[in-house]
Design an enzyme around this catalytic site. Structure first.
Site, PDB file in Angstrom:
ATOM      1  N   ASN A  92      40.068 -11.313  -6.497  1.00  0.00           N
ATOM      2  CA  ASN A  92      38.567 -11.662  -6.885  1.00  0.00           C
ATOM      3  C   ASN A  92      37.952 -10.450  -6.743  1.00  0.00           C
ATOM      4  OD1 ASN A  92      36.022 -13.040  -5.880  1.00  0.00           O
ATOM      5  ND2 ASN A  92      36.167 -11.548  -4.647  1.00  0.00           N
ATOM      6  N   TYR A 158      32.938  -5.526 -18.851  1.00  0.00           N
ATOM      7  CA  TYR A 158      33.166  -6.321 -17.811  1.00  0.00           C
ATOM      8  C   TYR A 158      33.756  -7.645 -18.592  1.00  0.00           C
ATOM      9  CZ  TYR A 158      32.031 -10.251 -14.558  1.00  0.00           C
ATOM     10  OH  TYR A 158      31.958 -11.213 -13.772  1.00  0.00           O
TER      11      TYR A 158
HETATM   12  P1  NAD Z   1      30.029  -8.939  -5.052  1.00  0.00           P
HETATM   13  O1  NAD Z   1      29.571  -7.747  -5.472  1.00  0.00           O
HETATM   14  O2  NAD Z   1      28.922  -9.559  -4.345  1.00  0.00           O
HETATM   15  O3  NAD Z   1      31.298  -8.757  -4.245  1.00  0.00           O
HETATM   16  C1  NAD Z   1      32.435  -7.995  -4.727  1.00  0.00           C
HETATM   17  C2  NAD Z   1      33.171  -7.488  -3.643  1.00  0.00           C
HETATM   18  O4  NAD Z   1      34.316  -6.718  -4.383  1.00  0.00           O
HETATM   19  C3  NAD Z   1      32.510  -6.669  -2.663  1.00  0.00           C
HETATM   20  O5  NAD Z   1      32.411  -6.834  -1.366  1.00  0.00           O
HETATM   21  C4  NAD Z   1      32.883  -5.083  -3.397  1.00  0.00           C
HETATM   22  O6  NAD Z   1      32.772  -4.101  -2.189  1.00  0.00           O
HETATM   23  C5  NAD Z   1      34.375  -5.401  -3.487  1.00  0.00           C
HETATM   24  N1  NAD Z   1      35.112  -4.467  -4.437  1.00  0.00           N
HETATM   25  C6  NAD Z   1      34.798  -3.963  -5.480  1.00  0.00           C
HETATM   26  N2  NAD Z   1      35.337  -2.979  -5.942  1.00  0.00           N
HETATM   27  C7  NAD Z   1      36.758  -2.917  -5.175  1.00  0.00           C
HETATM   28  C8  NAD Z   1      37.763  -2.563  -5.315  1.00  0.00           C
HETATM   29  N3  NAD Z   1      38.176  -1.568  -5.870  1.00  0.00           N
HETATM   30  N4  NAD Z   1      38.775  -2.947  -4.164  1.00  0.00           N
HETATM   31  C9  NAD Z   1      38.258  -3.697  -3.226  1.00  0.00           C
HETATM   32  N5  NAD Z   1      37.161  -4.228  -3.078  1.00  0.00           N
HETATM   33  C10 NAD Z   1      36.310  -4.040  -4.084  1.00  0.00           C
HETATM   34  O7  NAD Z   1      30.381 -10.015  -6.545  1.00  0.00           O
HETATM   35  P2  NAD Z   1      30.695 -11.419  -6.604  1.00  0.00           P
HETATM   36  O8  NAD Z   1      29.837 -11.998  -7.380  1.00  0.00           O
HETATM   37  O9  NAD Z   1      30.907 -11.995  -5.020  1.00  0.00           O
HETATM   38  O10 NAD Z   1      31.921 -11.411  -7.414  1.00  0.00           O
HETATM   39  C11 NAD Z   1      33.299 -11.585  -7.069  1.00  0.00           C
HETATM   40  C12 NAD Z   1      34.168 -11.797  -8.385  1.00  0.00           C
HETATM   41  O11 NAD Z   1      33.698 -12.955  -9.132  1.00  0.00           O
HETATM   42  C13 NAD Z   1      34.160 -10.558  -9.242  1.00  0.00           C
HETATM   43  O12 NAD Z   1      35.449 -10.653  -9.794  1.00  0.00           O
HETATM   44  C14 NAD Z   1      33.165 -11.118 -10.486  1.00  0.00           C
HETATM   45  O13 NAD Z   1      33.634 -10.664 -11.735  1.00  0.00           O
HETATM   46  C15 NAD Z   1      33.346 -12.715 -10.449  1.00  0.00           C
HETATM   47  N6  NAD Z   1      32.345 -13.461 -10.770  1.00  0.00           N
HETATM   48  C16 NAD Z   1      31.220 -13.640 -10.099  1.00  0.00           C
HETATM   49  C17 NAD Z   1      30.111 -14.515 -11.013  1.00  0.00           C
HETATM   50  C18 NAD Z   1      28.862 -14.513 -10.222  1.00  0.00           C
HETATM   51  O14 NAD Z   1      28.050 -15.202 -10.788  1.00  0.00           O
HETATM   52  N7  NAD Z   1      28.682 -13.804  -8.975  1.00  0.00           N
HETATM   53  C19 NAD Z   1      30.381 -15.073 -11.945  1.00  0.00           C
HETATM   54  C20 NAD Z   1      31.619 -15.030 -12.535  1.00  0.00           C
HETATM   55  C21 NAD Z   1      32.542 -14.316 -12.104  1.00  0.00           C
END
Ligand code: NAD
Length: 251
Positions: A92, A158
């Site tokens: 994730n 991305y």
């Molecule tokens: P967020 O930024 O709120 O949380 C992401 C977490 O990942 C953070 O706690 C961060 O510290 C951690 N992180 C980042 N780099 C890291 C690393 N190298 N090692 C370990 N941890 C790391 O983001 P989110 O919105 O919760 O996104 C989570 C996933 O869902 C991502 O892969 C994102 O691409 C995907 N996503 C999100 C959305 C959305 O609308 N929020 C939509 C589609 C996909």
């Protein structure tokens, strides 16, 4: 009554907050013990860990940058020592930058590719090595709606990672099938998290969600989809992409 994921151990990367947190909480509610990874655990991680403990499950905190091989190896060694098994890996952890190709430099490109995609390779390799010995495992890659339709905002580093995760998912599903390991992707749409707000701002996020039939999604919605794939419902599902996008993109 036995919970659906009772006795399972699940590692979720980037789970201190956002979607990863939502997934960790649902898997814990459904009976799994949780390995909570994040690059920076800080207060968010502690709060999430406390919420998991409230469900009665065990939680192991693993602060590690999952784009770094040595840190990933150390994390899996810790999991082996603590639990002696791993049933579920959710890739994730992710990041993005609000830039188009004209602003993205090689350093940006490598940072986003390593955080979002190299991390999946490193973690899947370690996890599937454990899972193949167990003859059981579930790997879930958190991709995105942009993987197939492209992004409206040009952050092509991305989107490249999110599309790459789909190819990885399908190939790992074929590798994993004879080993008892199912591999699937979940593709969220617009989910209310810090990443979404950082990338598009409050106004941009509101504008985006206005065009989504079911509006803005919550991290829990993604968690429930992951739990379905990790439970009995996912036994005959591998190599698929499960959309959790409120109708934003209809196939
Ligand atoms: P967020 O930024 O709120 O949380 C992401 C977490 O990942 C953070 O706690 C961060 O510290 C951690 N992180 C980042 N780099 C890291 C690393 N190298 N090692 C370990 N941890 C790391 O983001 P989110 O919105 O919760 O996104 C989570 C996933 O869902 C991502 O892969 C994102 O691409 C995907 N996503 C999100 C959305 C959305 O609308 N929020 C939509 C589609 C996909």
């Amino acid at each position: 009554m036995c919970l659906p994921l009772e006795g399972k151990v699940a590692l979720i990367t980037g789970a201190a907050r956002g979607i990863g947190k939502g997934i960790a909480l649902v898997l814990a509610e459904q009976g799994a013990d949780i390995v909570l990874n994040d690059k920076k655990m800080n207060l968010d991680g502690e709060v999430t860990a406390d919420q998991i403990r409230e469900t009665g499950r065990r939680v192991l905190l693993c602060e590690a940058d999952v784009s770094q091989e040595d840190q990933v190896k150390a994390m899996f060694a810790k999991v082996g020592k603590e639990f002696g098994r791993l049933d579920i890996l959710v890739n994730n952890a992710g990041t993005s930058q609000n830039k188009t190709i004209f602003e993205i430099d090689l350093e940006d490109w490598r940072y986003v590719i390593d955080t979002n995609l190299t991390s999946c390779f490193l973690c899947a390799k370690e996890a599937m090595t454990i899972m193949k010995k167990q003859r059981y495992g579930r790997v879930i890659n958190i991709s995105s709606v942009v993987a197939e339709r492209g992004s409206l905002f040009g952050h092509m580093h991305y989107t490249s990672t999110k599309s790459g995760m789909l190819g990885m998912t399908k190939t790992l599903a074929r590798t994993g099938a004879p080993l008892g390991i199912n591999v699937n992707a979940v593709a969220p749409g617009i989910i209310e998290t810090e990443l979404m707000l950082k990338t598009h701002g409050i106004e941009g996020t509101e504008k985006l969600s206005a065009s989504v039939p079911l509006g803005l999604g919550k991290p829990r919605a993604v968690g429930l989809a992951v739990a379905f794939l990790c439970g009995e419902g996912g036994d005959y599902i591998t190599g698929t992409i499960l959309d959790v996008n409120g109708g934003m993109n209809m196939r």
